[in-house]
Design an enzyme around this catalytic site. Structure first.
Site, mmCIF file in Angstrom:
data_model
loop_
_atom_site.group_PDB
_atom_site.id
_atom_site.type_symbol
_atom_site.label_atom_id
_atom_site.label_comp_id
_atom_site.label_asym_id
_atom_site.label_seq_id
_atom_site.Cartn_x
_atom_site.Cartn_y
_atom_site.Cartn_z
ATOM 1 N N LEU A 1 1.346 4.946 0.660
ATOM 2 C CA LEU A 1 0.458 3.787 0.767
ATOM 3 C C LEU A 1 0.924 2.857 1.877
ATOM 4 O O LEU A 1 0.109 2.271 2.592
ATOM 5 C CB LEU A 1 0.440 3.012 -0.552
ATOM 6 C CG LEU A 1 -0.461 3.567 -1.635
ATOM 7 C CD1 LEU A 1 -0.275 2.794 -2.919
ATOM 8 C CD2 LEU A 1 -1.912 3.503 -1.168
ATOM 9 N N HIS B 1 -16.017 19.115 -3.444
ATOM 10 C CA HIS B 1 -15.238 17.968 -3.937
ATOM 11 C C HIS B 1 -15.554 16.723 -3.105
ATOM 12 O O HIS B 1 -14.870 16.450 -2.115
ATOM 13 C CB HIS B 1 -13.746 18.266 -3.838
ATOM 14 C CG HIS B 1 -13.262 19.262 -4.833
ATOM 15 N ND1 HIS B 1 -12.864 18.915 -6.094
ATOM 16 C CD2 HIS B 1 -13.137 20.594 -4.750
ATOM 17 C CE1 HIS B 1 -12.495 19.996 -6.766
ATOM 18 N NE2 HIS B 1 -12.653 21.039 -5.969
ATOM 19 N N LYS C 1 20.453 -12.177 3.432
ATOM 20 C CA LYS C 1 21.542 -11.379 2.853
ATOM 21 C C LYS C 1 21.314 -9.889 3.159
ATOM 22 O O LYS C 1 22.234 -9.178 3.584
ATOM 23 C CB LYS C 1 21.583 -11.610 1.336
ATOM 24 C CG LYS C 1 22.715 -10.893 0.654
ATOM 25 C CD LYS C 1 22.803 -11.302 -0.802
ATOM 26 C CE LYS C 1 23.856 -10.481 -1.510
ATOM 27 N NZ LYS C 1 23.796 -10.663 -2.959
ATOM 28 N N GLU D 1 -14.895 13.798 -3.711
ATOM 29 C CA GLU D 1 -13.842 12.767 -3.802
ATOM 30 C C GLU D 1 -12.877 12.800 -2.614
ATOM 31 O O GLU D 1 -12.162 11.829 -2.384
ATOM 32 C CB GLU D 1 -13.065 12.903 -5.122
ATOM 33 C CG GLU D 1 -12.149 14.105 -5.253
ATOM 34 C CD GLU D 1 -12.839 15.339 -5.835
ATOM 35 O OE1 GLU D 1 -14.065 15.487 -5.638
ATOM 36 O OE2 GLU D 1 -12.148 16.174 -6.453
ATOM 37 N N LYS E 1 18.339 -7.854 -7.056
ATOM 38 C CA LYS E 1 19.571 -7.233 -6.560
ATOM 39 C C LYS E 1 19.339 -6.508 -5.233
ATOM 40 O O LYS E 1 18.409 -5.715 -5.101
ATOM 41 C CB LYS E 1 20.082 -6.235 -7.608
ATOM 42 C CG LYS E 1 20.559 -6.914 -8.900
ATOM 43 C CD LYS E 1 21.827 -7.694 -8.640
ATOM 44 C CE LYS E 1 22.381 -8.332 -9.910
ATOM 45 N NZ LYS E 1 23.521 -9.229 -9.602
ATOM 46 N N CYS F 1 -17.246 20.674 -8.978
ATOM 47 C CA CYS F 1 -16.687 22.020 -8.893
ATOM 48 C C CYS F 1 -16.742 22.702 -10.257
ATOM 49 O O CYS F 1 -17.816 23.089 -10.689
ATOM 50 C CB CYS F 1 -15.292 21.969 -8.288
ATOM 51 S SG CYS F 1 -14.898 23.487 -7.427
ATOM 52 N N GLU G 1 17.948 18.297 0.507
ATOM 53 C CA GLU G 1 16.928 19.065 1.226
ATOM 54 C C GLU G 1 16.207 18.292 2.318
ATOM 55 O O GLU G 1 15.564 18.887 3.162
ATOM 56 C CB GLU G 1 15.916 19.681 0.245
ATOM 57 C CG GLU G 1 15.175 18.695 -0.608
ATOM 58 C CD GLU G 1 15.756 18.605 -2.023
ATOM 59 O OE1 GLU G 1 16.988 18.647 -2.155
ATOM 60 O OE2 GLU G 1 14.959 18.487 -2.971
HETATM 61 N N1 GLN Z 1 -11.963 27.405 -11.309
HETATM 62 C C1 GLN Z 1 -13.175 27.281 -10.572
HETATM 63 C C2 GLN Z 1 -13.212 28.220 -9.390
HETATM 64 O O1 GLN Z 1 -12.210 28.729 -8.992
HETATM 65 C C3 GLN Z 1 -13.375 25.846 -10.122
HETATM 66 C C4 GLN Z 1 -12.348 25.355 -9.173
HETATM 67 C C5 GLN Z 1 -12.370 23.872 -9.008
HETATM 68 O O2 GLN Z 1 -12.906 23.167 -9.838
HETATM 69 N N2 GLN Z 1 -11.731 23.365 -7.977
HETATM 70 O O3 GLN Z 1 -14.259 28.466 -8.822
#
Ligand code: GLN
Length: 552
Positions: A27, A524, A230, A526, A194, A387, A156
């Site tokens: 962030l 997706h 400090k 999002e 601290k 999805c 690492e």
């Molecule tokens: N499991 C489902 C697929 O492989 C959906 C995958 C997901 O929701 N990202 O198609």
């Protein structure tokens, strides 16, 4: 490289973290990017992760948080999501490296004989590989912000730290900067904050040759001048470069907070960059909006990783953005799909004004999620399936509306006579422009449809009225697809296909016409929502949920 000094217009900021993990380095990096952009500079990012997995694609989101997918189909660390949400930078494969990926490349070169019989070592071969990875960003932007994963003191992380130490030596002091994020805890019993952990962390950094230029001190309250003095004395970091990174309610407050502490001025001074004043107002307006919402809406998220919001990071943020677009506070209620499945009832969803089933893999909780879809459909509560959430909406519709009693996805039931969701053996891939072939025996990682794909929308649908355009591009991460053989039958029963691939073979969005708002998308969304630019589907979903709540 690497003995020659690279010459590039790009300046590099390296961000490390000390004391403990989860201090919000990602962030901080994203917020610095936002501030630099607000001054008219172009920025990009890179995350260097010390773990051995070649990428996070195979990692359990429980352990590592969400896998963030980029346009070019890379499965990356969730910090990429922060970078994209706060700035205009577009992340790709080259913006996220792990130790595993670096070593894999070096070992592959060794196998091909590219080191001409030399002994292959961490220094210089691994460090050169890291420096070359960073150098890919050179000349693409004004400022590249590189975040080193893990905490100073981890074994690492050492090759990365050695590489950035050398990198600064290569590009020079005016062209690079070290920022260290650290913790200044408040100890209740002593009634004091601290500075010792910060002193030790910087000492550790200095031992490997890195003197930080700026410290970002995570604290509960603002550091006093004498405390800053400090810290400055013990760490060799000037007082005005000791920045308070106070805890805040909303993560979108961080850029403004940093600006008030003078962070952007300091960075520009040290990097010798001249710009005009920052345009910080959009961020201030955003915070005002977040802090004073007019409405409230309760959204139920039915998932598997219900305990860990990190595994649904982008989803969580997108819902917040949808709220911002509608002047609403979005109250998220995480409901365990397992619990729904076990109880066989959707009662736990009572009071939700919108229901969302997000992406997921694996059979656990699937029937619980289908129950949630059914509850949303029959009670006319706004539903958003992403999805897996789209696939299960198709399953629910097929079973309960289209009379295909045993309908399922072949991911969960190989023998179903109605495989509404299945593995498509052959399809044209619009991203790679190749015909793809998949079957059940293909490699676990190799068969996913990953990255950005075009989708054409049909008019008079929820999708079209959200996007208000015909062609959209969204990011995918899944193996299974809507089965075109059953498409006609499902459409005849009332399922609406509102978005499909340009050749109309891959179904990308489904809806129900006779419902206030019911939409499932194979992609997706999002991964592309930003606070300043809420994603149209999240905006519309929250709008519908709000309308539903007002009817109640
Ligand atoms: N499991 C489902 C697929 O492989 C959906 C995958 C997901 O929701 N990202 O198609």
């Amino acid at each position: 490289m690497n003995s020659s000094k690279p010459s590039t217009r790009t300046k590099f900021i390296f961000i490390t973290g000390g004391v403990l993990s989860s201090l919000g380095k990602g962030l901080a990096a994203a917020s610095i990017g936002a501030l630099l952009e607000s001054r008219g500079l172009s920025v990009t990012f890179q995350k260097l992760d010390p773990y051995i997995n070649v990428d996070p694609g195979t990692m359990n989101p429980f352990q590592h948080g969400e896998v963030f997918v980029t346009d070019d189909g890379a499965e990356t660390d969730l910090d990429m999501g922060h970078y994209e949400r706060y700035t205009n930078a577009v992340m790709a494969q080259k913006n996220n490296y792990t130790s595993g990926r670096i070593y894999y490349s070096v070992i592959s070169k060794e196998r091909r004989g590219e080191y001409l019989g030399g002994t292959v070592q961490v220094i210089p071969h691994i460090t050169d590989e890291i420096k070359n990875a960073i150098l890919q960003l050179a000349d693409t932007v004004d400022v590249a912000i590189i975040e080193i994963g893990g905490t100073i003191g981890d074994i690492e992380g050492l090759p990365f730290l050695e590489a950035i130490r050398q990198f600064r030596f290569d590009v020079g002091r005016n062209n690079s900067l070290f920022i260290h994020v650290t913790l200044v805890p408040y100890i209740k019993t002593a009634g004091e904050v601290k500075t010792k952990p910060t002193q030790h962390s910087v000492k550790e950094l200095r031992a490997i040759g890195i003197q930080p230029d700026i410290l970002l001190c995570r604290t509960q309250s603002v550091l006093t001048k004498s405390l800053k003095e400090k810290i400055a004395l013990f760490t060799n970091v000037p007082t005005d470069a000791v920045i308070t990174a106070k805890d805040v309610k909303s993560i979108y407050e961080v850029p403004v907070l940093f600006h008030k502490e003078g962070l952007d001025d300091k960075i520009l001074e040290l990097l010798n960059i001249w710009t005009g004043a920052p345009k910080i107002k959009p961020w201030e307006d955003l915070i005002k909006k977040i802090k004073n919402p007019k409405h409230n809406v309760v959204i139920g998220i039915i998932g598997k990783y219900v305990d860990l919001t990190e595994s649904y990071k982008s989803l969580h943020e997108s819902l917040v953005h949808g709220g911002i677009a509608n002047d609403a506070k979005v109250e998220l209620r995480y409901v365990s799909a397992d619990d729904l499945e076990e109880s066989g009832s959707a009662d736990a969803l009572a009071g939700c004004q919108g229901i969302l089933v997000p992406g997921g893999f694996g059979k656990r909780g699937v029937e619980g999620k289908i129950l949630a879809v059914n509850y949303a459909r029959t009670n006319r509560i706004p539903y958003f399936g992403i999805c897996l959430g789209m696939q299960l909406a198709v399953v629910e519709f097929a079973r309960n509306v289209a009379g295909m009693e045993d309908a399922h996805s072949t991911e969960f039931d190989k023998k179903t006579t109605h495989p509404v969701i299945y593995l498509m053996k052959e399809w044209y891939d619009f991203r790679t422009k190749q015909v793809q072939v998949r079957d059940e025996t293909s490699d676990m990682g190799g068969t996913l449809r990953l990255g950005s794909y075009p989708c054409n929308l049909h008019k008079s649908t929820f999708a079209y009225s959200a996007y208000a355009q015909k062609e959209i591009h969204e990011r995918h991460r899944h193996r299974y697809e809507f089965n075109p053989d059953l498409r006609e039958e499902l459409v005849a029963k009332g399922l609406v296909i509102s978005g499909a691939s340009p050749d109309n073979t891959l179904v990308e969005i489904i809806e129900l016409a006779d419902h206030p708002w019911f939409l499932g998308c194979q992609f997706h969304p999002e991964f592309k929502s930003k606070p300043m630019k809420p994603h149209p589907l999240f905006r519309e979903f929250i709008k519908a949920a709000l309308a539903y709540s007002q009817e109640q």
